[in-house]
Design a protein around this motif. Sequence first.
Motif, mmCIF file in Angstrom:
data_model
loop_
_atom_site.group_PDB
_atom_site.id
_atom_site.type_symbol
_atom_site.label_atom_id
_atom_site.label_comp_id
_atom_site.label_asym_id
_atom_site.label_seq_id
_atom_site.Cartn_x
_atom_site.Cartn_y
_atom_site.Cartn_z
ATOM 1 N N GLY A 55 0.825 -1.300 -0.115
ATOM 2 C CA GLY A 55 0.234 0.299 0.206
ATOM 3 C C GLY A 55 0.570 1.484 -0.186
ATOM 4 N N LEU A 56 1.746 1.627 1.265
ATOM 5 C CA LEU A 56 2.452 2.264 0.587
ATOM 6 C C LEU A 56 3.316 2.863 -0.162
ATOM 7 C CD1 LEU A 56 4.807 1.851 4.146
ATOM 8 C CD2 LEU A 56 3.189 3.811 3.836
ATOM 9 N N LEU A 57 4.041 1.475 -1.362
ATOM 10 C CA LEU A 57 4.527 1.132 -2.108
ATOM 11 C C LEU A 57 3.873 2.192 -3.303
ATOM 12 C CD1 LEU A 57 6.947 -1.066 -3.007
ATOM 13 C CD2 LEU A 57 5.538 -0.244 -5.020
ATOM 14 N N TYR A 58 2.295 1.592 -3.290
ATOM 15 C CA TYR A 58 1.041 1.734 -4.163
ATOM 16 C C TYR A 58 0.984 3.690 -4.079
ATOM 17 C CZ TYR A 58 -2.957 2.437 -6.643
ATOM 18 O OH TYR A 58 -4.443 2.545 -7.699
ATOM 19 N N ILE A 59 1.016 4.060 -3.487
ATOM 20 C CA ILE A 59 0.536 5.630 -2.896
ATOM 21 C C ILE A 59 1.935 6.346 -3.100
ATOM 22 C CG2 ILE A 59 0.751 7.396 -1.227
ATOM 23 C CD1 ILE A 59 -1.226 4.620 0.507
ATOM 24 N N ILE A 60 3.135 5.980 -2.861
ATOM 25 C CA ILE A 60 4.185 6.559 -3.438
ATOM 26 C C ILE A 60 4.525 6.551 -4.682
ATOM 27 C CG2 ILE A 60 6.789 7.087 -2.461
ATOM 28 C CD1 ILE A 60 6.606 5.882 -0.090
ATOM 29 N N SER A 61 4.845 5.780 -4.671
ATOM 30 C CA SER A 61 4.300 5.762 -6.488
ATOM 31 C C SER A 61 3.621 6.353 -7.417
ATOM 32 C CB SER A 61 4.667 3.760 -7.566
ATOM 33 O OG SER A 61 6.132 3.362 -6.047
ATOM 34 N N GLY A 62 2.152 6.643 -7.023
ATOM 35 C CA GLY A 62 1.539 7.528 -7.488
ATOM 36 C C GLY A 62 1.727 8.681 -7.320
ATOM 37 N N PHE A 63 2.173 9.055 -5.906
ATOM 38 C CA PHE A 63 2.433 10.645 -5.785
ATOM 39 C C PHE A 63 4.122 10.992 -6.972
ATOM 40 C CE2 PHE A 63 5.412 13.279 -3.225
ATOM 41 C CZ PHE A 63 4.752 14.698 -3.132
ATOM 42 N N GLY A 64 5.302 10.038 -7.146
ATOM 43 C CA GLY A 64 5.869 9.903 -8.211
ATOM 44 C C GLY A 64 5.073 10.149 -9.506
ATOM 45 N N HIS A 134 2.976 7.759 -15.991
ATOM 46 C CA HIS A 134 3.761 6.383 -16.453
ATOM 47 C C HIS A 134 5.044 6.205 -15.870
ATOM 48 C CE1 HIS A 134 0.634 5.487 -18.973
ATOM 49 N NE2 HIS A 134 -0.333 5.759 -17.985
ATOM 50 N N ILE A 135 5.891 6.580 -16.175
ATOM 51 C CA ILE A 135 7.675 6.971 -16.198
ATOM 52 C C ILE A 135 7.409 7.156 -14.119
ATOM 53 C CG2 ILE A 135 9.626 7.943 -16.757
ATOM 54 C CD1 ILE A 135 8.550 8.621 -19.335
ATOM 55 N N GLY A 136 7.625 8.307 -14.417
ATOM 56 C CA GLY A 136 7.645 9.100 -12.647
ATOM 57 C C GLY A 136 7.013 7.742 -11.785
ATOM 58 N N GLY A 137 6.213 6.968 -11.882
ATOM 59 C CA GLY A 137 5.604 5.806 -11.096
ATOM 60 C C GLY A 137 6.331 4.611 -11.185
ATOM 61 N N PHE A 138 7.353 4.570 -12.750
ATOM 62 C CA PHE A 138 7.794 3.599 -12.025
ATOM 63 C C PHE A 138 8.997 3.377 -12.117
ATOM 64 C CE2 PHE A 138 11.756 1.195 -14.782
ATOM 65 C CZ PHE A 138 11.071 -0.220 -14.913
ATOM 66 N N ILE A 139 9.846 4.607 -11.831
ATOM 67 C CA ILE A 139 11.054 4.872 -11.011
ATOM 68 C C ILE A 139 11.103 4.831 -10.062
ATOM 69 C CG2 ILE A 139 13.045 6.994 -10.803
ATOM 70 C CD1 ILE A 139 12.116 7.981 -13.556
ATOM 71 N N SER A 140 9.413 5.729 -8.982
ATOM 72 C CA SER A 140 9.469 5.351 -7.542
ATOM 73 C C SER A 140 9.144 4.400 -7.824
ATOM 74 C CB SER A 140 8.427 6.002 -7.692
ATOM 75 O OG SER A 140 8.505 7.524 -8.294
ATOM 76 N N GLY A 141 8.479 3.755 -8.247
ATOM 77 C CA GLY A 141 8.387 2.030 -7.899
ATOM 78 C C GLY A 141 10.236 1.222 -7.586
ATOM 79 N N PHE A 142 10.575 1.363 -8.926
ATOM 80 C CA PHE A 142 11.225 -0.066 -9.075
ATOM 81 C C PHE A 142 12.294 0.581 -7.886
ATOM 82 C CE2 PHE A 142 15.252 -0.176 -10.613
ATOM 83 C CZ PHE A 142 15.932 -1.540 -11.285
ATOM 84 N N LEU A 143 12.908 1.843 -7.356
ATOM 85 C CA LEU A 143 13.491 2.095 -6.653
ATOM 86 C C LEU A 143 12.427 1.933 -4.686
ATOM 87 C CD1 LEU A 143 14.683 5.581 -7.068
ATOM 88 C CD2 LEU A 143 15.980 3.725 -7.469
ATOM 89 N N LEU A 144 11.621 2.102 -4.766
ATOM 90 C CA LEU A 144 11.167 1.314 -3.980
ATOM 91 C C LEU A 144 10.638 -0.751 -2.983
ATOM 92 C CD1 LEU A 144 7.975 3.973 -3.307
ATOM 93 C CD2 LEU A 144 9.996 3.973 -2.272
#
Length: 274
Positions: A55-64, A134-144
């Motif tokens: 859930g945290l990963l989802y929310i922060i990725s969406g924010f990114g 999409h790109i911002g979410g992917f990069i955020s999720g990849f790092l997280l």
Amino acid sequence: MGALDVSKVVDKHQGWRLITCNWLHGGVFHILANMLSLLVIGIRLEQEFGFIRVGLLYIISGFGGSLLSALFIQSNISVGASGALFGLLGSMLSELITNWTIYTNKIAAFLTLVVIIAINLAVGILPHVDNFAHIGGFISGFLLGFVFLIRPQFGWVEQRYALSGYSALSRRKFKTYQCILWIVSLVLVIVGLTLSLVMLLRGVDANDHCSWCHYLSCVPTSRWSCRTEPAFCSTTQDGNQLNVTCSSNGKSNLYILSNPSSSQIQSLCTELCS
């Protein structure tokens, strides 16, 4: 409502839109497609890592994703959970990398993920698709993924579950490369999100610093155009009264504003010309 409108985020300090836009959609098909993707991707991750981490990963990725979108696409309104979903895809890739030693058929899994991600990002170059989210979410999720989805190495046993005579200290819980990836990724996430937020709130248009980046979101072809027709208006200021006239339809309106910013004027112009 809660859609991502850059002028309202910057000028009216409605930063919550960077989060709430991930729960809004542009129609029934949009929400059904995203929810189907969430079921396919999210269930497996939640079963293995729990709803808190995912859930945290989802929310922060969406924010990114919202941050990168807001930095590059400032004239349109954006909604949708695609940035967060791409974050889950990115986290699946980093989870595979950081837990590489515990997987079998890892090469096949890696190639499959890369192909799926590449296809989905390629779809984003079509018009009216916010590929920056999409790109911002992917990069955020990849790092997280390196931070939230790290697993103990194979063969490690917690001390309380160890059998008599078994030395739990014979193996460290995490490998050295996992710890390095964890630290580097955490630093990059914090620094990246912080700098992006500061740039956005200062009114920075990232296109001014990257002349070719707009091709990441839309590539023009003979079949479609990537142009979004901007609204043009003439304005006159008399004290605290701002008169705005739309050049395309001739509509005019008077607003009580003193020292309006350019983004405020553009927002009023867009509303007047629509």
